[in-house]
Design a protein around this motif. Structure first.
Motif, PDB file in Angstrom:
ATOM      1  N   GLY A  30       0.797  -1.229   0.000  1.00 19.64           N
ATOM      2  CA  GLY A  30       0.000   0.000   0.000  1.00 19.64           C
ATOM      3  C   GLY A  30       0.824   1.270   0.000  1.00 19.64           C
ATOM      4  N   VAL A  31       1.937   1.276  -0.724  1.00 21.77           N
ATOM      5  CA  VAL A  31       2.828   2.440  -0.731  1.00 21.77           C
ATOM      6  C   VAL A  31       2.298   3.520  -1.675  1.00 21.77           C
ATOM      7  CG1 VAL A  31       5.129   3.252  -1.417  1.00 21.77           C
ATOM      8  CG2 VAL A  31       4.899   1.208   0.010  1.00 21.77           C
ATOM      9  N   ASN A  32       2.225   4.737  -1.157  1.00 23.13           N
ATOM     10  CA  ASN A  32       1.785   5.906  -1.932  1.00 23.13           C
ATOM     11  C   ASN A  32       2.834   7.012  -1.824  1.00 23.13           C
ATOM     12  OD1 ASN A  32      -1.446   5.748  -2.667  1.00 23.13           O
ATOM     13  ND2 ASN A  32      -0.883   4.475  -0.926  1.00 23.13           N
ATOM     14  N   LYS A  33       2.939   7.802  -2.889  1.00 20.16           N
ATOM     15  CA  LYS A  33       3.864   8.926  -2.898  1.00 20.16           C
ATOM     16  C   LYS A  33       3.262  10.077  -3.689  1.00 20.16           C
ATOM     17  CE  LYS A  33       7.708  11.335  -2.567  1.00 20.16           C
ATOM     18  NZ  LYS A  33       8.191  11.863  -1.280  1.00 20.16           N
ATOM     19  N   THR A  34       3.200  11.260  -3.061  1.00 20.48           N
ATOM     20  CA  THR A  34       2.744  12.478  -3.734  1.00 20.48           C
ATOM     21  C   THR A  34       3.805  13.559  -3.581  1.00 20.48           C
ATOM     22  OG1 THR A  34       0.408  11.980  -3.319  1.00 20.48           O
ATOM     23  CG2 THR A  34       0.968  14.265  -3.814  1.00 20.48           C
ATOM     24  N   TYR A  35       4.119  14.228  -4.676  1.00 20.63           N
ATOM     25  CA  TYR A  35       5.014  15.385  -4.631  1.00 20.63           C
ATOM     26  C   TYR A  35       4.133  16.633  -4.529  1.00 20.63           C
ATOM     27  CZ  TYR A  35       8.695  12.200  -6.105  1.00 20.63           C
ATOM     28  OH  TYR A  35       9.591  11.167  -6.167  1.00 20.63           O
ATOM     29  N   TRP A  36       4.354  17.404  -3.460  1.00 15.73           N
ATOM     30  CA  TRP A  36       3.488  18.547  -3.188  1.00 15.73           C
ATOM     31  C   TRP A  36       4.086  19.824  -3.755  1.00 15.73           C
ATOM     32  CZ3 TRP A  36      -1.175  17.273  -1.548  1.00 15.73           C
ATOM     33  CH2 TRP A  36      -1.328  16.036  -0.909  1.00 15.73           C
ATOM     34  N   GLY A  37       3.243  20.614  -4.376  1.00 11.87           N
ATOM     35  CA  GLY A  37       3.651  21.898  -4.931  1.00 11.87           C
ATOM     36  C   GLY A  37       2.401  22.683  -5.276  1.00 11.87           C
ATOM     37  N   ASP A  38       2.514  23.612  -6.222  1.00  6.99           N
ATOM     38  CA  ASP A  38       1.337  24.364  -6.656  1.00  6.99           C
ATOM     39  C   ASP A  38       0.245  23.414  -7.160  1.00  6.99           C
ATOM     40  OD1 ASP A  38       2.629  26.702  -6.031  1.00  6.99           O
ATOM     41  OD2 ASP A  38       3.376  27.033  -8.065  1.00  6.99           O
ATOM     42  N   THR A  39       0.699  22.371  -7.869  1.00  9.89           N
ATOM     43  CA  THR A  39      -0.207  21.319  -8.325  1.00  9.89           C
ATOM     44  C   THR A  39       0.331  19.984  -7.824  1.00  9.89           C
ATOM     45  OG1 THR A  39      -0.736  22.560 -10.334  1.00  9.89           O
ATOM     46  CG2 THR A  39      -1.289  20.216 -10.317  1.00  9.89           C
ATOM     47  N   PRO A  40      -0.312  19.351  -6.846  1.00 10.18           N
ATOM     48  CA  PRO A  40       0.183  18.070  -6.323  1.00 10.18           C
ATOM     49  C   PRO A  40       0.285  17.024  -7.425  1.00 10.18           C
ATOM     50  CG  PRO A  40      -1.522  18.962  -4.899  1.00 10.18           C
ATOM     51  CD  PRO A  40      -1.528  19.805  -6.138  1.00 10.18           C
ATOM     52  N   LEU A  41       1.396  16.251  -7.389  1.00  8.60           N
ATOM     53  CA  LEU A  41       1.616  15.189  -8.363  1.00  8.60           C
ATOM     54  C   LEU A  41       1.632  13.855  -7.633  1.00  8.60           C
ATOM     55  CD1 LEU A  41       2.408  14.074 -11.156  1.00  8.60           C
ATOM     56  CD2 LEU A  41       4.797  14.546 -10.542  1.00  8.60           C
ATOM     57  N   VAL A  42       0.632  13.045  -7.911  1.00  9.13           N
ATOM     58  CA  VAL A  42       0.562  11.707  -7.313  1.00  9.13           C
ATOM     59  C   VAL A  42       1.437  10.785  -8.144  1.00  9.13           C
ATOM     60  CG1 VAL A  42      -0.917   9.789  -6.625  1.00  9.13           C
ATOM     61  CG2 VAL A  42      -1.773  12.155  -6.480  1.00  9.13           C
ATOM     62  N   ALA A  43       2.567  10.355  -7.565  1.00 12.02           N
ATOM     63  CA  ALA A  43       3.554   9.568  -8.310  1.00 12.02           C
ATOM     64  C   ALA A  43       3.331   8.071  -8.175  1.00 12.02           C
ATOM     65  CB  ALA A  43       4.968   9.925  -7.845  1.00 12.02           C
ATOM     66  N   LEU A  44       2.928   7.612  -6.988  1.00 10.91           N
ATOM     67  CA  LEU A  44       2.665   6.194  -6.755  1.00 10.91           C
ATOM     68  C   LEU A  44       1.335   6.042  -6.028  1.00 10.91           C
ATOM     69  CD1 LEU A  44       6.144   4.862  -5.535  1.00 10.91           C
ATOM     70  CD2 LEU A  44       5.194   4.765  -7.854  1.00 10.91           C
ATOM     71  N   LYS A  45       0.562   5.027  -6.439  1.00  6.17           N
ATOM     72  CA  LYS A  45      -0.767   4.807  -5.857  1.00  6.17           C
ATOM     73  C   LYS A  45      -0.905   3.342  -5.435  1.00  6.17           C
ATOM     74  CE  LYS A  45      -2.603   7.992  -9.360  1.00  6.17           C
ATOM     75  NZ  LYS A  45      -3.526   8.108 -10.518  1.00  6.17           N
ATOM     76  N   ASP A  46      -0.977   3.113  -4.144  1.00  8.77           N
ATOM     77  CA  ASP A  46      -1.292   1.781  -3.601  1.00  8.77           C
ATOM     78  C   ASP A  46      -0.425   0.674  -4.209  1.00  8.77           C
ATOM     79  OD1 ASP A  46      -3.352   2.923  -2.056  1.00  8.77           O
ATOM     80  OD2 ASP A  46      -4.731   2.808  -3.753  1.00  8.77           O
ATOM     81  N   ILE A  47       0.888   0.838  -4.090  1.00  6.81           N
ATOM     82  CA  ILE A  47       1.814  -0.136  -4.655  1.00  6.81           C
ATOM     83  C   ILE A  47       2.002  -1.311  -3.701  1.00  6.81           C
ATOM     84  CG2 ILE A  47       4.186  -0.553  -5.412  1.00  6.81           C
ATOM     85  CD1 ILE A  47       2.643   1.152  -7.372  1.00  6.81           C
ATOM     86  N   ASP A  48       1.670  -2.501  -4.175  1.00  7.61           N
ATOM     87  CA  ASP A  48       2.005  -3.755  -3.504  1.00  7.61           C
ATOM     88  C   ASP A  48       3.029  -4.466  -4.375  1.00  7.61           C
ATOM     89  OD1 ASP A  48       0.161  -3.345  -1.447  1.00  7.61           O
ATOM     90  OD2 ASP A  48      -1.439  -4.407  -2.501  1.00  7.61           O
ATOM     91  N   ASP A  81       4.861   8.280   1.477  1.00  7.46           N
ATOM     92  CA  ASP A  81       3.913   8.949   2.367  1.00  7.46           C
ATOM     93  C   ASP A  81       3.137   7.960   3.231  1.00  7.46           C
ATOM     94  OD1 ASP A  81       4.637  11.389   1.172  1.00  7.46           O
ATOM     95  OD2 ASP A  81       3.160  11.110  -0.414  1.00  7.46           O
ATOM     96  N   VAL A  82       2.569   6.973   2.578  1.00  3.33           N
ATOM     97  CA  VAL A  82       1.678   6.025   3.243  1.00  3.33           C
ATOM     98  C   VAL A  82       2.054   4.618   2.811  1.00  3.33           C
ATOM     99  CG1 VAL A  82      -0.738   5.294   3.534  1.00  3.33           C
ATOM    100  CG2 VAL A  82      -0.205   7.719   3.270  1.00  3.33           C
ATOM    101  N   GLY A  83       1.872   3.649   3.709  1.00  2.00           N
ATOM    102  CA  GLY A  83       2.144   2.259   3.395  1.00  2.00           C
ATOM    103  C   GLY A  83       3.311   1.726   4.197  1.00  2.00           C
ATOM    104  N   GLU A  84       3.819   0.572   3.781  1.00  5.94           N
ATOM    105  CA  GLU A  84       4.930  -0.065   4.489  1.00  5.94           C
ATOM    106  C   GLU A  84       5.945  -0.603   3.491  1.00  5.94           C
ATOM    107  OE1 GLU A  84       4.561  -2.660   8.194  1.00  5.94           O
ATOM    108  OE2 GLU A  84       4.953  -4.162   6.638  1.00  5.94           O
ATOM    109  N   TYR A  85       7.205  -0.394   3.793  1.00  5.58           N
ATOM    110  CA  TYR A  85       8.310  -0.933   2.992  1.00  5.58           C
ATOM    111  C   TYR A  85       9.242  -1.665   3.927  1.00  5.58           C
ATOM    112  CZ  TYR A  85      12.613  -0.911   0.119  1.00  5.58           C
ATOM    113  OH  TYR A  85      13.752  -1.260  -0.553  1.00  5.58           O
ATOM    114  N   ARG A  86       9.442  -2.941   3.627  1.00  3.98           N
ATOM    115  CA  ARG A  86      10.420  -3.752   4.348  1.00  3.98           C
ATOM    116  C   ARG A  86      11.512  -4.182   3.374  1.00  3.98           C
ATOM    117  NH1 ARG A  86       8.705  -6.473   9.349  1.00  3.98           N
ATOM    118  NH2 ARG A  86       6.625  -5.722   9.942  1.00  3.98           N
TER     119      ARG A  86
END
Length: 248
Positions: A30-48, A81-86
């Motif tokens: 469930g790994v997620n990554k967003t780059y925040w700026g004037d326009t947020p960029l969602v780079a990764l969504k719910d990666i398993d 941002d969110v999720g778990e990485y081992r």
């Protein structure tokens, strides 16, 4: 004697999950990554994503699909941002920068498209550098560097600086520098992007050799499906998600 409770290490040794974890190198949930700026960029969504020790994995997809972001997170070069990485069972979230650096230095080798060699240092010095950072004694450094240069067919070029070498030779130096540390994982970001077709085949074969002879887990990002199709597993990304995960 009483029974073994669920928190006991003896109980852990009896579980199926424990035996599976012995071979699990990378585990994302469930790994997620967003780059925040004037326009947020969602780079990764719910990666398993689960990668076992010794796998050779290609990651492909269009520009902006999240390939490089995923690789940077796997290599502890970027946070999520969110999720778990081992990584090898170690939970990465909330590690200090020093702890992350220690894990990187002892487990991960990096290979990039533009080689990232130090222009004023010789081939030998470029390959030796990570061993110096690790504090390896000089005699051992020399033995390990020369062994790696021989495997990469670069012995005759050890005193040359990178600008004296072809693109394919420079990438072999970069691979030698990554492998000299005996990493558990090699992360390669478009390593053949600047090479012609002949050099591309040569570099892919070198990665395959490292994978087979040293049981190194390799994750190679490429936009070229002709390259990813040669690997035992190919992950296709699109819009920050894993669209396909195919094993051959």
């Amino acid at each position: 004697m009483g029974g073994t409770d669920a928190s006991s290490p003896f109980c852990l040794y009896q579980t199926k999950e424990y035996f599976l974890s012995l071979h699990l190198m990378i585990d994302l949930k469930g790994v997620n990554k967003t780059y925040w700026g004037d326009t947020p960029l969602v780079a990764l969504k719910d990666i398993d994503l689960h990668i076992d020790q010794g796998e050779f994995v290609g990651v492909t997809g269009p520009s902006g699909s999240g390939k490089s972001t995923l690789l940077n997170i796997l290599g502890l070069l970027d946070s999520y941002d969110v999720g778990e990485y081992r990584l090898r069972g170690q939970i990465i979230k909330n590690l200090t920068k020093e702890e992350e650096a220690h894990i990187r230095n002892h487990n991960i080798g990096f290979v990039f498209q533009r080689y990232n060699l130090i222009s004023f240092k010789t081939v030998y010095e470029n390959v030796e550098l990570p061993l110096i950072y690790r504090g390896i004694p000089q005699q051992e450094r020399e033995a390990r560097v020369m062994d790696m240069l021989e495997k990469m067919e670069l012995t005759g070029w050890k005193k040359h600086i990178p600008s004296h070498l072809s693109g394919g030779q420079q990438q072999r130096v970069a691979i030698a520098r990554a492998m000299v540390m005996n990493p558990k994982i090699i992360l390669a970001d478009e390593p053949t992007g600047a090479l012609d077709s002949r050099m591309t085949r040569e570099i892919v074969n070198l990665f395959r050799k490292c994978n087979q002879e040293n049981n190194v887990t390799i994750v190679l990002v490429t936009h070229e499906t002709s390259i990813s199709s040669q690997m035992s597993r190919c992950i296709t990304m699109n819009d920050g998600r894993i669209e396909k995960d195919e094993r051959r």
